[in-house]
Motif scaffolding. Structure first.
Motif: not given
Length: 315
Positions: A30-50
């Motif tokens: 599922d390409g959409i599921a892969a995109a959710v995982v990729s973007f979601g992990l990136g967002l978690l990292v950024l929320l911590v940094l911000v």
């Protein structure tokens, strides 16, 4: 030139991200599921940094002020929609197309769109005329990528599937322009990147929810290899570099430099880790070299502005 070099390096990261997200899409079925995982992990990292940094918190406050006063329009914050579409296209198509033909489709859309975005003055550098060197650099880039993957363009099925990355490439130029405006308004690259990932993650979650309602839960399993979850952090690097540099280079030159990095990265990946979808030959290597020449043609041309960025209308 330093900005061009950094943008080229970020383009290499995009090629690596494409291979990672494409493989993750295959594993999850599922390409959409892969995109959710990729973007979601990136967002978690950024929320911590911000949250953990003073510059991040100041950037959020400055962004709120810019939106309240009208210095920044809400639609300037929607660049993440284009990023989400690109990552979804990676997961949906690279397993079939391979990195090289995916890249040619993205390049075709991104190059033409970059010229129009610069001419319209959407980015923070304001309006930039379509000069002969810039037009020549854009044309050479498209020709170089066509040369690099010309032997794959005879496949009608691949061309039909390539429509998705083509549209994603069109969106990249607009994304880079508006993210640059968010970065300028917030005075924080980290904040601009976090806004991009927040919008993109929300869009992907909504899309995934609709997909699950229509087709059911994905049949694939989460892989155990850690490297398949690095797409999000690589996306952070690419978006941050683009947001920081677009005010210096303009959208077209930034796009050409990242394109050069994508081509070099795609060729290197196909040489080091070849797949059935793409095995580069001499023409591919020649195309990659011509792409670098095209970027130099545009980079050495002086940046001329025909006007400043349009001021927002006060209501």
């Amino acid at each position: 030139m330093a900005g061009v070099a950094l943008a080229t390096a970020s383009g290499v990261a995009v090629a690596v991200q494409s291979r990672i997200n494409g493989e993750l899409g295959v594993r999850l079925a599922d390409g959409i599921a892969a995109a959710v995982v990729s973007f979601g992990l990136g967002l978690l990292v950024l929320l911590v940094l911000v949250s953990a940094t003073t510059s991040g918190r100041r950037g959020v406050a400055a962004l709120r002020t810019a939106l309240t006063t009208g210095a920044l329009r809400p639609w300037h914050c929607l660049g993440g929609l284009c990023g989400a579409f690109l990552v979804a296209a990676q997961g949906l198509t690279i397993g079939t197309l391979g990195v090289a033909i995916f890249t040619v489709a993205v390049v075709a859309g991104q190059t033409g769109s970059s010229l129009l975005v610069d001419r319209a003055g959407i980015g923070p550098t304001g309006r930039q005329p379509v000069t002969a060197p810039r037009l020549a650099g854009a044309a050479l880039t498209v020709l170089a990528v066509l040369l690099a993957v010309g032997d794959r363009l005879a496949d009608p099925g691949a061309l039909a599937l390539a429509v998705l990355p083509l549209l994603a490439g069109v969106g990249i130029a607009w994304q880079q322009a508006v993210n640059g405006r968010v970065r300028a308004a917030s005075a924080s690259t980290m904040t601009a990147t976090a806004v991009n990932f927040t919008v993109g993650t929300v869009a992907l979650l909504l899309t995934f929810a609709v997909e699950v309602a229509v087709r059911g839960w994905p049949t694939g399993r989460f892989p155990t290899e850690p490297w398949l979850y690095l797409g999000g952090p690589l996306g952070i690097a690419f978006i941050a570099v683009a947001a920081a540099l677009v005010g210096l280079t303009g959208v077209l030159l930034l796009g050409l430099a990242t394109i050069a990095g994508q081509i070099v990265g795609a060729v290197a990946l196909d040489l080091i880790l070849p797949t059935a979808a793409s095995q580069p030959g001499p023409t591919t290597l020649m195309g990659a070299a011509l792409t670098l020449v095209a970027v130099l043609v545009a980079a050495l041309a002086p940046v001329r502005r025909s006007g400043s960025a349009p001021a927002p209308t006060q209501r």
